[in-house]
Design a protein around this motif. Sequence first.
Motif, PDB file in Angstrom:
ATOM      1  N   ILE A   1       0.868  -1.174   0.000  1.00 36.90           N
ATOM      2  CA  ILE A   1       0.000   0.000   0.000  1.00 36.90           C
ATOM      3  C   ILE A   1       0.903   1.221   0.000  1.00 36.90           C
ATOM      4  O   ILE A   1       1.708   1.408   0.922  1.00 36.90           O
ATOM      5  N   THR A   2       0.790   2.037  -1.021  1.00 33.54           N
ATOM      6  CA  THR A   2       1.572   3.264  -1.097  1.00 33.54           C
ATOM      7  C   THR A   2       0.743   4.433  -0.577  1.00 33.54           C
ATOM      8  O   THR A   2      -0.475   4.328  -0.403  1.00 33.54           O
ATOM      9  N   LYS A   3       1.419   5.551  -0.332  1.00 31.50           N
ATOM     10  CA  LYS A   3       0.698   6.745   0.108  1.00 31.50           C
ATOM     11  C   LYS A   3      -0.277   7.208  -0.961  1.00 31.50           C
ATOM     12  O   LYS A   3      -1.371   7.691  -0.653  1.00 31.50           O
ATOM     13  N   GLU A   4       0.104   7.037  -2.213  1.00 36.29           N
ATOM     14  CA  GLU A   4      -0.784   7.448  -3.306  1.00 36.29           C
ATOM     15  C   GLU A   4      -2.053   6.608  -3.322  1.00 36.29           C
ATOM     16  O   GLU A   4      -3.152   7.132  -3.530  1.00 36.29           O
ATOM     17  N   GLU A   5      -1.902   5.300  -3.089  1.00 38.91           N
ATOM     18  CA  GLU A   5      -3.066   4.427  -3.056  1.00 38.91           C
ATOM     19  C   GLU A   5      -3.958   4.749  -1.871  1.00 38.91           C
ATOM     20  O   GLU A   5      -5.193   4.828  -2.002  1.00 38.91           O
ATOM     21  N   MET A   6      -3.357   4.928  -0.698  1.00 38.61           N
ATOM     22  CA  MET A   6      -4.166   5.235   0.482  1.00 38.61           C
ATOM     23  C   MET A   6      -4.820   6.599   0.345  1.00 38.61           C
ATOM     24  O   MET A   6      -5.956   6.798   0.802  1.00 38.61           O
ATOM     25  N   MET A   7      -4.138   7.534  -0.303  1.00 38.94           N
ATOM     26  CA  MET A   7      -4.729   8.852  -0.540  1.00 38.94           C
ATOM     27  C   MET A   7      -5.946   8.725  -1.445  1.00 38.94           C
ATOM     28  O   MET A   7      -6.976   9.377  -1.219  1.00 38.94           O
ATOM     29  N   ALA A   8      -5.852   7.883  -2.453  1.00 37.45           N
ATOM     30  CA  ALA A   8      -6.984   7.687  -3.366  1.00 37.45           C
ATOM     31  C   ALA A   8      -8.175   7.091  -2.620  1.00 37.45           C
ATOM     32  O   ALA A   8      -9.327   7.500  -2.828  1.00 37.45           O
TER      33      ALA A   8
ATOM     34  N   VAL B   1      -3.777  10.148   5.879  1.00 37.07           N
ATOM     35  CA  VAL B   1      -2.838   9.242   5.227  1.00 37.07           C
ATOM     36  C   VAL B   1      -1.485   9.285   5.946  1.00 37.07           C
ATOM     37  O   VAL B   1      -0.870   8.243   6.200  1.00 37.07           O
ATOM     38  N   GLU B   2      -1.033  10.487   6.275  1.00 36.27           N
ATOM     39  CA  GLU B   2       0.243  10.618   6.978  1.00 36.27           C
ATOM     40  C   GLU B   2       0.179   9.924   8.328  1.00 36.27           C
ATOM     41  O   GLU B   2       1.136   9.241   8.736  1.00 36.27           O
ATOM     42  N   ARG B   3      -0.916  10.065   9.041  1.00 38.67           N
ATOM     43  CA  ARG B   3      -1.061   9.407  10.340  1.00 38.67           C
ATOM     44  C   ARG B   3      -1.100   7.890  10.171  1.00 38.67           C
ATOM     45  O   ARG B   3      -0.523   7.137  10.957  1.00 38.67           O
ATOM     46  N   PHE B   4      -1.809   7.441   9.136  1.00 34.48           N
ATOM     47  CA  PHE B   4      -1.893   6.009   8.838  1.00 34.48           C
ATOM     48  C   PHE B   4      -0.496   5.427   8.642  1.00 34.48           C
ATOM     49  O   PHE B   4      -0.166   4.370   9.185  1.00 34.48           O
ATOM     50  N   PHE B   5       0.341   6.140   7.873  1.00 40.25           N
ATOM     51  CA  PHE B   5       1.680   5.620   7.592  1.00 40.25           C
ATOM     52  C   PHE B   5       2.603   5.733   8.799  1.00 40.25           C
ATOM     53  O   PHE B   5       3.498   4.888   8.977  1.00 40.25           O
ATOM     54  N   GLN B   6       2.407   6.728   9.643  1.00 37.77           N
ATOM     55  CA  GLN B   6       3.205   6.822  10.865  1.00 37.77           C
ATOM     56  C   GLN B   6       2.991   5.587  11.739  1.00 37.77           C
ATOM     57  O   GLN B   6       3.918   5.096  12.385  1.00 37.77           O
ATOM     58  N   ILE B   7       1.756   5.073  11.725  1.00 33.42           N
ATOM     59  CA  ILE B   7       1.420   3.923  12.560  1.00 33.42           C
ATOM     60  C   ILE B   7       1.750   2.609  11.863  1.00 33.42           C
ATOM     61  O   ILE B   7       2.295   1.688  12.472  1.00 33.42           O
ATOM     62  N   MET B   8       1.429   2.508  10.578  1.00 30.69           N
ATOM     63  CA  MET B   8       1.528   1.233   9.856  1.00 30.69           C
ATOM     64  C   MET B   8       2.916   0.942   9.291  1.00 30.69           C
ATOM     65  O   MET B   8       3.344  -0.213   9.270  1.00 30.69           O
ATOM     66  N   ASP B   9       3.611   1.969   8.815  1.00 28.22           N
ATOM     67  CA  ASP B   9       4.885   1.762   8.129  1.00 28.22           C
ATOM     68  C   ASP B   9       5.995   1.604   9.155  1.00 28.22           C
ATOM     69  O   ASP B   9       6.717   2.545   9.486  1.00 28.22           O
TER      70      ASP B   9
END
Length: 230
Positions: free
Chosen positions: A156-163, A189-197
């Motif tokens: 899952i990329t940031k672009e995909e999660m943003m979409a 999206v940024e918060r999602f990636f801070q937690i998931m990535d």
Amino acid sequence: MGIQGMELFAVAVVIVLFIAVLKQFGILEPMSMEDNGDPDFELCTVRHQPEGLEQLRSLTKFTKKELQSLYRGFKTECPSGLVDEETFKLIYSQFFPQGDATTYAHFLFNAFDLDRNGEIRFEDFVMGLSVLLRGTVREKLNWAFNLYDINKDGYITKEEMMAIMKSIYDMMGRYTYPIVTDDAPLEHVERFFQIMDRNRDGVVTMDEFLETCQKDESIMNSMQLFENVI
């Protein structure tokens, strides 16, 4: 720190909205104690005839009577035996007149269209539904990951999660409360990636997604909400 707000909504929304659609269109009709139909599917002249009842029983976690009930509802709404993407989008648009559900419906349609031929068969529908309603937590999370992994490359990329996030905001409309700002999807999206990535490589893998979700009590509770819908 748990996954809050729209991040949790993005994980749970698949089940919530899909169940609403099924109930509205009578596909999850109440089960009667007696089944007066044929022992197998009552097949009419359709473009596509589903696999046999016993085979679908082995592929799903539904009983014979549940499959018969699901098929009657599916056949009523989809006489051809197939659902194309435009019909799927039309169904969703009726639930969100204040917004635009087109893009979200497109992503959800692709998650159900297992063979990528632009049409959902009864088999596709019932196997996806079996995962959402009767699957293990891991199976449900795998299904959700597949929804967010738009290009199906395993990340899952940031672009995909943003979409995905933008499609949810578009679907809910601008008249939500509290009122959201234009940069709200990016913030989530940024918060999602801070937690998931976990390893900070800019993408979320299946393992990272599963590990994080399984440690979040709110997500685990949401995965169990609809196990007894039918």
